[in-house]
Motif scaffolding. Structure first.
Motif, mmCIF file in Angstrom:
data_model
loop_
_atom_site.group_PDB
_atom_site.id
_atom_site.type_symbol
_atom_site.label_atom_id
_atom_site.label_comp_id
_atom_site.label_asym_id
_atom_site.label_seq_id
_atom_site.Cartn_x
_atom_site.Cartn_y
_atom_site.Cartn_z
ATOM 1 N N VAL A 1 0.332 -1.095 0.060
ATOM 2 C CA VAL A 1 0.209 0.170 0.163
ATOM 3 C C VAL A 1 0.922 1.598 0.302
ATOM 4 O O VAL A 1 1.878 1.263 0.167
ATOM 5 C CB VAL A 1 -0.808 -0.052 1.383
ATOM 6 N N TYR A 2 0.693 2.269 -0.320
ATOM 7 C CA TYR A 2 1.084 3.357 -1.161
ATOM 8 C C TYR A 2 1.356 4.018 0.972
ATOM 9 O O TYR A 2 2.762 4.376 1.081
ATOM 10 C CB TYR A 2 0.490 4.584 -2.004
ATOM 11 N N LYS A 3 0.759 3.660 2.147
ATOM 12 C CA LYS A 3 0.812 4.181 3.336
ATOM 13 C C LYS A 3 1.944 3.850 3.673
ATOM 14 O O LYS A 3 2.399 4.296 4.773
ATOM 15 C CB LYS A 3 -0.148 3.885 4.273
ATOM 16 N N ASP A 4 2.274 2.551 3.302
ATOM 17 C CA ASP A 4 3.944 1.882 4.438
ATOM 18 C C ASP A 4 4.735 3.125 4.093
ATOM 19 O O ASP A 4 6.002 2.461 4.682
ATOM 20 C CB ASP A 4 4.006 0.759 3.417
ATOM 21 N N LEU A 5 5.109 3.730 2.483
ATOM 22 C CA LEU A 5 6.230 4.401 2.266
ATOM 23 C C LEU A 5 5.995 6.068 2.848
ATOM 24 O O LEU A 5 4.694 6.360 1.977
ATOM 25 C CB LEU A 5 6.385 4.257 1.225
#
Length: 187
Positions: free
Chosen positions: A67-71
């Motif tokens: 998921v983009y929120k992981d980075l």
């Protein structure tokens, strides 16, 4: 009898009808490019913000998610693109005002300053995200990071596509700054 001297390079401040027409064309180009840049940043923000992919592991109960929120870099990318998109939509009002009143200079200077700030913000976000995407595609043998794009193809394709839209918007912002600067210098 006193003589008057004319300084070299001095230009008359009177605007000719032809220069007003050129300023209107420049203002119209500015307006159209702002719409293009706003659409590019909006598309990049949406593409990155909705990116997710889940892969099953050995069993169907254990899954790996990307998921983009992981980075945090991707989160910064989405926020920066959203801020620049919001600014470009708001600046359309001033850009439209310049089409009507092409002799306005102070508001154009205001736009050039904020356009430059927004271009710097967008460049920082896109460059940081591009570095992470490069590691995702190629890995890093020195840091013992493996490329993840072989497993998460859909995730990597979407984040790469959002970078393309953002870099196109950066180029359009550079062109906007040039066109606005030319319009100021013609006054």
């Amino acid at each position: 009898m006193k003589g008057t001297t004319v300084e070299a390079g001095e230009v008359s401040k009177q605007s000719t009808p032809g220069s007003r027409g050129v300023n209107k064309v420049l203002s119209l180009m500015d307006f159209i490019m702002r719409i293009i840049a706003a659409l590019g940043t909006l598309a990049s923000s949406i593409a990155m913000g909705t990116t997710r992919q889940t892969l099953p592991f050995v069993t169907r109960f254990v899954r790996f998610k990307a998921v983009y929120k992981d980075l945090p870099t991707f989160t910064f990318f989405v926020i920066a693109n959203s801020i620049v998109c919001g600014y470009l939509v708001i600046s359309l009002c001033l850009s439209f005002f310049h089409i009507i009143k092409s002799a306005a200079v102070r508001s154009r200077i205001f736009l050039v300053i904020f356009d430059t700030v927004m271009m710097a913000l967008l460049t920082a976000a896109a460059s940081a995200a591009a570095a992470i995407v490069a590691v995702a595609h190629n890995g890093s043998t020195g840091a013992n990071w493996f490329p993840i794009c072989q497993q998460y193809r859909s995730f990597c394709e979407r984040i790469s596509g959002s970078l393309i839209g953002s870099f196109i918007s950066i180029i359009v912002l550079v062109l906007i700054i040039i066109v606005t600067s030319v319009a100021i210098s013609r006054r």
